[in-house]
Design a protein around this motif. Structure first.
Motif, PDB file in Angstrom:
ATOM      1  N   SER A  42      -8.411 -61.140 -26.865  1.00 29.00           N
ATOM      2  CA  SER A  42      -7.199 -60.335 -27.112  1.00 29.00           C
ATOM      3  C   SER A  42      -5.970 -61.209 -27.320  1.00 29.00           C
ATOM      4  O   SER A  42      -5.040 -60.792 -28.003  1.00 29.00           O
ATOM      5  CB  SER A  42      -6.965 -59.269 -26.037  1.00 29.00           C
ATOM      6  OG  SER A  42      -7.167 -59.780 -24.783  1.00 29.00           O
ATOM      7  N   ASP A  67     -21.937 -53.947 -26.893  1.00 32.21           N
ATOM      8  CA  ASP A  67     -20.917 -52.947 -27.239  1.00 32.21           C
ATOM      9  C   ASP A  67     -19.866 -53.505 -28.195  1.00 32.21           C
ATOM     10  O   ASP A  67     -18.996 -52.767 -28.668  1.00 32.21           O
ATOM     11  CB  ASP A  67     -20.259 -52.361 -25.979  1.00 32.21           C
ATOM     12  CG  ASP A  67     -19.575 -53.425 -25.133  1.00 32.21           C
ATOM     13  OD1 ASP A  67     -19.366 -54.554 -25.632  1.00 32.21           O
ATOM     14  OD2 ASP A  67     -19.250 -53.141 -23.968  1.00 32.21           O
ATOM     15  N   LEU A  69     -17.209 -55.114 -27.925  1.00 33.72           N
ATOM     16  CA  LEU A  69     -15.789 -54.917 -27.589  1.00 33.72           C
ATOM     17  C   LEU A  69     -14.936 -56.134 -27.906  1.00 33.72           C
ATOM     18  O   LEU A  69     -13.792 -56.011 -28.339  1.00 33.72           O
ATOM     19  CB  LEU A  69     -15.643 -54.569 -26.098  1.00 33.72           C
ATOM     20  CG  LEU A  69     -15.776 -53.100 -25.731  1.00 33.72           C
ATOM     21  CD1 LEU A  69     -15.504 -52.890 -24.264  1.00 33.72           C
ATOM     22  CD2 LEU A  69     -14.860 -52.227 -26.591  1.00 33.72           C
ATOM     23  N   ARG A  72     -14.871 -56.966 -31.777  1.00 34.54           N
ATOM     24  CA  ARG A  72     -14.027 -55.991 -32.477  1.00 34.54           C
ATOM     25  C   ARG A  72     -12.602 -56.517 -32.631  1.00 34.54           C
ATOM     26  O   ARG A  72     -11.946 -56.306 -33.647  1.00 34.54           O
ATOM     27  CB  ARG A  72     -14.024 -54.690 -31.681  1.00 34.54           C
ATOM     28  CG  ARG A  72     -13.748 -53.479 -32.504  1.00 34.54           C
ATOM     29  CD  ARG A  72     -13.956 -52.230 -31.700  1.00 34.54           C
ATOM     30  NE  ARG A  72     -15.319 -52.088 -31.174  1.00 34.54           N
ATOM     31  CZ  ARG A  72     -15.737 -51.066 -30.446  1.00 34.54           C
ATOM     32  NH1 ARG A  72     -14.911 -50.093 -30.168  1.00 34.54           N
ATOM     33  NH2 ARG A  72     -16.979 -51.005 -30.010  1.00 34.54           N
ATOM     34  N   LYS A  76     -10.754 -57.030 -36.172  1.00 32.09           N
ATOM     35  CA  LYS A  76      -9.432 -56.449 -36.450  1.00 32.09           C
ATOM     36  C   LYS A  76      -8.494 -57.517 -36.998  1.00 32.09           C
ATOM     37  O   LYS A  76      -7.753 -57.278 -37.953  1.00 32.09           O
ATOM     38  CB  LYS A  76      -8.823 -55.895 -35.155  1.00 32.09           C
ATOM     39  CG  LYS A  76      -9.097 -54.452 -34.943  1.00 32.09           C
ATOM     40  CD  LYS A  76      -8.234 -53.973 -33.789  1.00 32.09           C
ATOM     41  CE  LYS A  76      -8.704 -52.630 -33.296  1.00 32.09           C
ATOM     42  NZ  LYS A  76      -8.264 -52.338 -31.957  1.00 32.09           N
ATOM     43  N   HIS A 102     -21.260 -46.832 -35.004  1.00 27.99           N
ATOM     44  CA  HIS A 102     -20.484 -45.595 -35.018  1.00 27.99           C
ATOM     45  C   HIS A 102     -19.053 -45.868 -34.537  1.00 27.99           C
ATOM     46  O   HIS A 102     -18.078 -45.480 -35.184  1.00 27.99           O
ATOM     47  CB  HIS A 102     -21.173 -44.556 -34.133  1.00 27.99           C
ATOM     48  CG  HIS A 102     -20.418 -43.281 -34.016  1.00 27.99           C
ATOM     49  ND1 HIS A 102     -20.380 -42.374 -35.040  1.00 27.99           N
ATOM     50  CD2 HIS A 102     -19.646 -42.782 -33.016  1.00 27.99           C
ATOM     51  CE1 HIS A 102     -19.620 -41.361 -34.677  1.00 27.99           C
ATOM     52  NE2 HIS A 102     -19.159 -41.585 -33.452  1.00 27.99           N
ATOM     53  N   GLU A 103     -18.953 -46.579 -33.406  1.00 29.81           N
ATOM     54  CA  GLU A 103     -17.624 -46.853 -32.836  1.00 29.81           C
ATOM     55  C   GLU A 103     -16.794 -47.749 -33.742  1.00 29.81           C
ATOM     56  O   GLU A 103     -15.598 -47.566 -33.899  1.00 29.81           O
ATOM     57  CB  GLU A 103     -17.779 -47.516 -31.456  1.00 29.81           C
ATOM     58  CG  GLU A 103     -18.170 -46.523 -30.393  1.00 29.81           C
ATOM     59  CD  GLU A 103     -18.403 -47.174 -29.033  1.00 29.81           C
ATOM     60  OE1 GLU A 103     -18.865 -46.486 -28.137  1.00 29.81           O
ATOM     61  OE2 GLU A 103     -18.121 -48.391 -28.896  1.00 29.81           O
ATOM     62  N   MET A 104     -17.457 -48.731 -34.332  1.00 26.29           N
ATOM     63  CA  MET A 104     -16.740 -49.674 -35.204  1.00 26.29           C
ATOM     64  C   MET A 104     -16.171 -48.965 -36.433  1.00 26.29           C
ATOM     65  O   MET A 104     -15.025 -49.184 -36.797  1.00 26.29           O
ATOM     66  CB  MET A 104     -17.690 -50.782 -35.664  1.00 26.29           C
ATOM     67  CG  MET A 104     -18.047 -51.738 -34.551  1.00 26.29           C
ATOM     68  SD  MET A 104     -17.341 -53.337 -34.866  1.00 26.29           S
ATOM     69  CE  MET A 104     -17.777 -54.255 -33.422  1.00 26.29           C
ATOM     70  N   THR A 105     -16.993 -48.128 -37.074  1.00 27.09           N
ATOM     71  CA  THR A 105     -16.495 -47.459 -38.278  1.00 27.09           C
ATOM     72  C   THR A 105     -15.394 -46.457 -37.909  1.00 27.09           C
ATOM     73  O   THR A 105     -14.452 -46.277 -38.671  1.00 27.09           O
ATOM     74  CB  THR A 105     -17.609 -46.755 -39.091  1.00 27.09           C
ATOM     75  OG1 THR A 105     -18.502 -46.141 -38.186  1.00 27.09           O
ATOM     76  CG2 THR A 105     -18.385 -47.714 -39.947  1.00 27.09           C
ATOM     77  N   GLU A 106     -15.502 -45.842 -36.722  1.00 26.52           N
ATOM     78  CA  GLU A 106     -14.430 -44.924 -36.265  1.00 26.52           C
ATOM     79  C   GLU A 106     -13.120 -45.678 -36.121  1.00 26.52           C
ATOM     80  O   GLU A 106     -12.060 -45.200 -36.507  1.00 26.52           O
ATOM     81  CB  GLU A 106     -14.799 -44.349 -34.906  1.00 26.52           C
ATOM     82  CG  GLU A 106     -15.795 -43.236 -35.001  1.00 26.52           C
ATOM     83  CD  GLU A 106     -15.381 -42.023 -34.212  1.00 26.52           C
ATOM     84  OE1 GLU A 106     -14.936 -42.188 -33.073  1.00 26.52           O
ATOM     85  OE2 GLU A 106     -15.505 -40.919 -34.775  1.00 26.52           O
ATOM     86  N   GLU A 107     -13.213 -46.881 -35.550  1.00 25.28           N
ATOM     87  CA  GLU A 107     -11.990 -47.617 -35.234  1.00 25.28           C
ATOM     88  C   GLU A 107     -11.464 -48.414 -36.429  1.00 25.28           C
ATOM     89  O   GLU A 107     -10.268 -48.517 -36.630  1.00 25.28           O
ATOM     90  CB  GLU A 107     -12.277 -48.549 -34.050  1.00 25.28           C
ATOM     91  CG  GLU A 107     -11.000 -48.951 -33.327  1.00 25.28           C
ATOM     92  CD  GLU A 107     -11.309 -49.765 -32.087  1.00 25.28           C
ATOM     93  OE1 GLU A 107     -12.314 -49.501 -31.405  1.00 25.28           O
ATOM     94  OE2 GLU A 107     -10.506 -50.681 -31.820  1.00 25.28           O
ATOM     95  N   LEU A 108     -12.389 -48.967 -37.206  1.00 22.60           N
ATOM     96  CA  LEU A 108     -11.942 -49.889 -38.261  1.00 22.60           C
ATOM     97  C   LEU A 108     -11.999 -49.283 -39.665  1.00 22.60           C
ATOM     98  O   LEU A 108     -11.610 -49.926 -40.628  1.00 22.60           O
ATOM     99  CB  LEU A 108     -12.766 -51.180 -38.208  1.00 22.60           C
ATOM    100  CG  LEU A 108     -12.742 -51.937 -36.870  1.00 22.60           C
ATOM    101  CD1 LEU A 108     -13.713 -53.093 -36.884  1.00 22.60           C
ATOM    102  CD2 LEU A 108     -11.354 -52.451 -36.537  1.00 22.60           C
TER     103      LEU A 108
END
Ligand code: AVI
Length: 303
Positions: A42, A67, A69, A72, A76, A102-108
């Motif tokens: 981060s 995951d 995390l 990601r 980004k 699924h989570e990656m495409t939702e977020e990115l």
């Protein structure tokens, strides 16, 4: 179990229940590894990208993506800097990959180029062929490398290096040697989740191989050796017992207080890391540490 001393491989920890227990471990106050590496990504993702050669597009391959995390945060940052890339998360668990994508495409965003590979590390890497005009960046995070014994780690670095061309990058997360109390606590948490994580493998054998381990008769016993940097987890049989594994049609005898070696989680010195870079024919470009210097992500480039 037929070897002496007895041992089980920690790579079998991760069935659905084991995945869930590991997710719980990552949240534990004593388990500092995940938070330390998350802090690195981060605060320093842009520094990591600056240390790469991004004149060509990047093929980002994540071994044991889980995951995703932390990666990601790196993805980004790549998007923000408009560096063209494709992402290949590689994981033994197809279910984990489904959730991750699924989570990656939702977020990115939908057009996000992700190609999941459900496989083991080396056979997964074999599926990613060479591509003109792009650089590979292979991620191996979380100090998962610590779950290899030294000889296995040497073989791993040599194998991964075979899939890299000159100029390609490897970013590896290493948990560093530190106060032995801090390390031991991370593998002997007060809530008993790490204990349950180890015992889950016996449960799994009971279920999947029709065995009859008396789970409660095994005690979780972690150790840390500050000379070698090895945390080892054992399950100790608290009584003399006989275990039958239906699938094999075989009995295994346990003496009272007999250990089963379950997992190694090695902690590293700068010298050990340099040695791995050398055997893999790589140059260390830069390392990125958390503020307490508990953990390091080391960027290596193939010579
Ligand atoms: C996945 N691996 C890096 C973890 C570790 O720290 O060795 C697995 C683990 N074992 C006990 N706690 C966490």
């Amino acid at each position: 179990l037929s070897s002496s001393p007895k041992r089980l491989s920690s790579k079998y920890f991760y069935d659905a229940a084991g995945d869930e227990l590991f997710r719980e471990i990552m949240q534990l106050p004593e388990y500092y590894l995940t938070r330390a590496e998350y802090e690195i990504f981060s605060t320093q993702s842009h520094d990591i990208i600056s240390a790469l050669d991004t004149s060509a597009s990047v093929r980002l391959i994540e071994l044991g993506a889980g995951d995703g995390l932390k990666s990601r945060l790196l993805l980004k940052a790549l998007l923000e800097r408009k560096v063209p890339f494709t992402y290949y998360p590689l994981d033994i668990s197809a279910h984990t990959l489904e959730v991750l994508c699924h989570e990656m495409t939702e977020e990115l965003g939908d057009g996000f180029p992700v190609f999941p590979i459900a496989d083991e590390y080396i056979s997964g890497l074999e599926k990613i062929g060479p591509a003109e005009g792009s650089r590979k960046l292979i991620l191996f995070l979380g100090s998962t490398v610590g779950n290899f014994l030294h000889e296995e780690a040497i073989a791993f670095f040599r194998d991964v290096s075979r899939f890299m061309s000159s100029g390609d990058f490897l970013l590896v997360g290493f948990d560093l040697m530190k106060d032995p109390e801090v390390i031991l606590r991370a593998y002997n948490d007060s809530a008993g989740v790490t204990r349950a994580f180890n015992l889950n493998l016996l449960r799994r054998i009971n279920r999947e191989l029709q065995a009859d381990f008396d789970i409660e008769a095994f005690q979780h016993y972690p150790t840390y050796d500050p000379l070698t940097g090895e945390t080892r987890s054992f399950l100790i049989s608290r009584k003399k017992q006989d275990v039958f594994i239906g699938h094999l049609g075989r009995h295994f005898g346990f003496e009272k207080d007999e250990p089963v070696f379950m997992e190694v989680s090695r902690k590293f010195s700068a010298e050990m890391i340099r040695n791995y870079a050398e055997v893999a024919d790589m140059q260390i470009i830069r390392e990125f540490r958390d503020c307490r210097h508990y953990f390091t992500d080391v960027l290596m480039q193939k010579k």
